[in-house]
Design a protein around this motif. Structure first.
Motif: not given
Length: 439
Positions: A54-65
């Motif tokens: 979940d964490i890597p996906n949420k970071v990528r989806n909300t911040m693009g990093i």
């Protein structure tokens, strides 16, 4: 293990912690541990398998990093390590920007956001062209003052001193292709306040506290003329200068070292955030403070200012011109000069701290004010005794007991501590006639 500048501990995961990751990305990077409490003890996370996805996906989806997410184990308990790199471009989460400053996360808005975005783009506030300004907005007298100062300092090539203003400003990098930069207006403008509303200095005379303001003044103008105007205003209306006579010569001595006041004011004017609040000088019976908006640069602490440190100007274009004029040096020694000036004058060490979104320097008139005595760790009995001796000249053990309604043993311990702290000195007389005076 306690939290540090680039380390954050969380017992469990909440999506709100994405803001912390955003703050790390916008600052110097950092590590967040999930499953470790504030003291550094591993408490574990039961849903670690789900969080690893979940964490890597949420970071990528909300911040693009992207972030590095690792699973660690200690004594049968699993915890997650999230490593965030520092990004050269600004990172936002749902249109909001966060920044890790010290051990706290702050949302960037207004002037601080503008400054941050400029920095990420490789520019600073003072390096931007001021489209509204022309050379008619420049005060020629301020330029002349600067040229005289730079000639005395020897930091400007002689060929530059004979240039007309437009060529000089191009050489100083405060103009580009005939257009003035913001730095030019701040340094030499006839009326900087017409362009930047809070480009002035506010001076207040206070009583016993900040709510007790007695009178106030405002000084406006460019940096070159403000420096002298503020000092003149302080001497004229705010500071009481003792006058001494030596032979036929009248000598005026300032309450505070003029070198310290000058450096404090220069630091505030050169390094302030010009889109924020005005510089504020507060004068009290026993101290004077100068505050400017703008926190210390990343990696620089209040303690570091007391020793040799790198120069990291917020407004490098303004700072470079101030250097060429001999007003400041380029080695970050301004705060050290303040400390040295106070030490030479026999005054207490100044206070330097970040407060209310800015930086504040406080000079104390004497080492025996109640505030200073509290800073030295004196108790209320000892402070009362010091005030007594300042008025009466001396105190005995018996008088100490009567003043504080305490035992002889308590009085003896307190007085011995005051001697140890170099505040009192015992008399040469011993026994019944013994007394203590200020050292």
């Amino acid at each position: 293990m306690p939290e540090q500048q680039n380390i954050e501990y969380k017992q469990s995961w909440h999506d709100d912690y994405l803001k912390w990751i955003c703050g790390f990305a916008n600052a110097n990077g950092g590590i967040m541990y999930i499953g470790i409490n504030d003291t550094g003890k591993v408490v574990g996370v039961p849903d670690y398998k789900k969080l690893l996805d979940d964490i890597p996906n949420k970071v990528r989806n909300t911040m693009g990093i992207t972030v590095e997410v690792n699973l660690n184990e200690k004594e049968g308990k699993y915890f997650i390590e999230i490593i965030t790199m520092s990004y050269t471009v600004p990172i936002s989460i749902r249109g909001r920007y966060y920044y890790r400053s010290g051990s706290t996360k702050q949302e960037l808005t207004g002037a601080s956001l503008n400054e941050f975005l400029l920095k990420k783009s490789g520019r600073t506030w003072d390096d931007i062209i001021e489209e509204r300004a022309t050379y008619d907005d420049i005060a020629n007298n301020a330029v002349k003052i600067f040229l005289n100062a730079s000639a005395n300092a020897g930091r400007l090539p002689e060929t530059n001193t004979s240039l007309d203003i437009q060529d000089l400003f191009e050489k100083l990098r405060i103009a580009e292709n005939g257009q003035l930069k913001r730095a030019a207006i701040i340094l030499f403008g006839k009326d900087p306040g017409r362009f930047y509303a809070n480009a002035f200095v506010k001076i207040g005379r206070f009583g016993s506290n900040d709510a007790d303001i007695i009178f106030q003044e405002v000084e406006e103008g460019n940096l070159i003329t403000l420096l002298q105007a503020v000092v003149n205003q302080l001497n004229h209306k705010f500071l009481t200068r003792p006058i001494e006579f030596e032979g036929m010569h009248r000598i005026e001595k300032s309450e505070y070292p003029i070198a310290a006041i000058r450096e404090m004011l220069l630091n505030a004017l050169v390094h302030r955030n010009y889109m924020g609040a005005p510089v504020q000088i507060r004068v009290y019976d026993d101290k004077i403070s100068i505050w400017n908006e703008g926190m210390l640069p990343a990696g620089l602490t209040s303690d570091a200012l007391k020793r040799s440190h790198a120069s990291k100007p917020r407004n490098p274009v303004i700072a470079d011109v101030a250097f060429k004029g001999g007003y400041i040096d380029a080695w970050g020694r301004g705060t050290i000069k303040i400390l040295d000036a106070c030490k030479s004058a026999g005054l207490p060490e100044p206070e330097m701290q970040e407060i209310n979104g800015g930086f504040n320097v406080v000079l104390f008139k004497n080492a025996l004010s109640e505030e200073q005595l509290l800073n030295l760790g004196l108790n209320q009995r000892q402070i009362k005794a010091v005030m007594y001796v300042k008025e009466k000249g001396r105190i005995t053990n018996r008088e100490y007991q009567q003043l504080n309604t305490c035992s002889r043993n308590t009085a003896s311990n307190d007085l011995a501590d005051l001697v140890k702290k170099n505040i009192f000195k015992p008399s040469d007389v011993k026994g019944a006639g013994a007394f203590y005076q200020l050292k």
